[in-house]
Motif scaffolding. Sequence first.
Motif, PDB file in Angstrom:
ATOM      1  N   PHE A  25      39.091  41.345  48.399  1.00 47.96           N
ATOM      2  CA  PHE A  25      38.862  42.675  47.843  1.00 47.96           C
ATOM      3  C   PHE A  25      37.454  42.805  47.300  1.00 47.96           C
ATOM      4  CE2 PHE A  25      43.491  42.548  47.563  1.00 47.96           C
ATOM      5  CZ  PHE A  25      43.844  43.838  47.906  1.00 47.96           C
ATOM      6  N   ASN A  26      36.913  44.011  47.426  1.00 46.82           N
ATOM      7  CA  ASN A  26      35.728  44.423  46.686  1.00 46.82           C
ATOM      8  C   ASN A  26      36.102  45.751  46.020  1.00 46.82           C
ATOM      9  OD1 ASN A  26      35.565  46.360  48.745  1.00 46.82           O
ATOM     10  ND2 ASN A  26      33.815  45.433  49.739  1.00 46.82           N
ATOM     11  N   ARG A  27      35.171  46.345  45.308  1.00 48.34           N
ATOM     12  CA  ARG A  27      35.508  47.602  44.609  1.00 48.34           C
ATOM     13  C   ARG A  27      35.991  48.681  45.572  1.00 48.34           C
ATOM     14  NH1 ARG A  27      30.563  48.142  40.253  1.00 48.34           N
ATOM     15  NH2 ARG A  27      30.994  46.195  39.159  1.00 48.34           N
ATOM     16  N   ASN A  28      35.375  48.778  46.743  1.00 54.55           N
ATOM     17  CA  ASN A  28      35.774  49.811  47.706  1.00 54.55           C
ATOM     18  C   ASN A  28      37.195  49.604  48.215  1.00 54.55           C
ATOM     19  OD1 ASN A  28      33.344  51.188  47.549  1.00 54.55           O
ATOM     20  ND2 ASN A  28      32.426  50.040  49.228  1.00 54.55           N
ATOM     21  N   GLU A  93      45.208  37.836  42.376  1.00 49.03           N
ATOM     22  CA  GLU A  93      43.932  37.338  41.829  1.00 49.03           C
ATOM     23  C   GLU A  93      42.747  38.007  42.515  1.00 49.03           C
ATOM     24  OE1 GLU A  93      43.892  33.092  42.245  1.00 49.03           O
ATOM     25  OE2 GLU A  93      45.696  32.841  41.039  1.00 49.03           O
ATOM     26  N   LEU A  94      42.829  38.130  43.827  1.00 52.21           N
ATOM     27  CA  LEU A  94      41.749  38.771  44.583  1.00 52.21           C
ATOM     28  C   LEU A  94      41.602  40.240  44.206  1.00 52.21           C
ATOM     29  CD1 LEU A  94      42.451  37.160  48.066  1.00 52.21           C
ATOM     30  CD2 LEU A  94      40.373  36.833  46.697  1.00 52.21           C
ATOM     31  N   TYR A  95      42.715  40.926  44.003  1.00 54.95           N
ATOM     32  CA  TYR A  95      42.704  42.346  43.648  1.00 54.95           C
ATOM     33  C   TYR A  95      42.076  42.572  42.273  1.00 54.95           C
ATOM     34  CZ  TYR A  95      44.542  47.060  42.796  1.00 54.95           C
ATOM     35  OH  TYR A  95      44.661  48.398  42.513  1.00 54.95           O
ATOM     36  N   VAL A  96      42.389  41.710  41.332  1.00 52.23           N
ATOM     37  CA  VAL A  96      41.929  41.876  39.951  1.00 52.23           C
ATOM     38  C   VAL A  96      40.443  41.528  39.791  1.00 52.23           C
ATOM     39  CG1 VAL A  96      42.266  41.021  37.597  1.00 52.23           C
ATOM     40  CG2 VAL A  96      44.234  41.577  39.002  1.00 52.23           C
ATOM     41  N   THR A  97      39.922  40.638  40.624  1.00 55.32           N
ATOM     42  CA  THR A  97      38.539  40.180  40.475  1.00 55.32           C
ATOM     43  C   THR A  97      37.514  41.318  40.458  1.00 55.32           C
ATOM     44  OG1 THR A  97      39.058  37.997  41.348  1.00 55.32           O
ATOM     45  CG2 THR A  97      36.760  38.676  41.452  1.00 55.32           C
ATOM     46  N   ILE A  99      37.971  44.412  39.695  1.00 55.17           N
ATOM     47  CA  ILE A  99      38.242  45.228  38.508  1.00 55.17           C
ATOM     48  C   ILE A  99      37.610  44.570  37.283  1.00 55.17           C
ATOM     49  CG2 ILE A  99      40.059  46.108  36.977  1.00 55.17           C
ATOM     50  CD1 ILE A  99      41.829  46.289  39.557  1.00 55.17           C
ATOM     51  N   ASN A 100      37.694  43.251  37.223  1.00 55.82           N
ATOM     52  CA  ASN A 100      37.119  42.525  36.093  1.00 55.82           C
ATOM     53  C   ASN A 100      35.605  42.644  36.012  1.00 55.82           C
ATOM     54  OD1 ASN A 100      39.580  41.702  35.100  1.00 55.82           O
ATOM     55  ND2 ASN A 100      39.539  39.743  36.169  1.00 55.82           N
TER      56      ASN A 100
END
Length: 118
Positions: A25-28, A93-97, A99-100
């Motif tokens: 994941f990235n922000r997009n 974990e990948l999704y939250v990164t 966002i953090n």
Amino acid sequence: MANAIEKVNPITLTFKDGKTYTLEFNRNSVQSAERAGLTLHDVLEMSKPATVIPILFFAAFKMHHPDMTREKADKIITEMGGLPNTVVQRLIELYVTPINTLIRDEDDGEAKNVTISL
């Protein structure tokens, strides 16, 4: 000084026919998942797993495989016989990164190159 965001290694799916997918994941791609109805609360609490897991899995393709369709992602889950719990946990974990990267603790010190007054 703010703590660095810890890198979470992406998931790599390699099929017997040689096709490889990288899930990350990235922000997009997080924004795309949010537009598809995913919320941070739903992901962290796994409050609706039958809805959350397929959307989360599909959205994880979008960063590296923008042409992936929901139907194809759902078919992959079926072909895999479901997702192992370790894969679901890594997807979270990948999704939250990303966002953090938008939020920091108050006690991490001052923001870089800016003074904040409230």
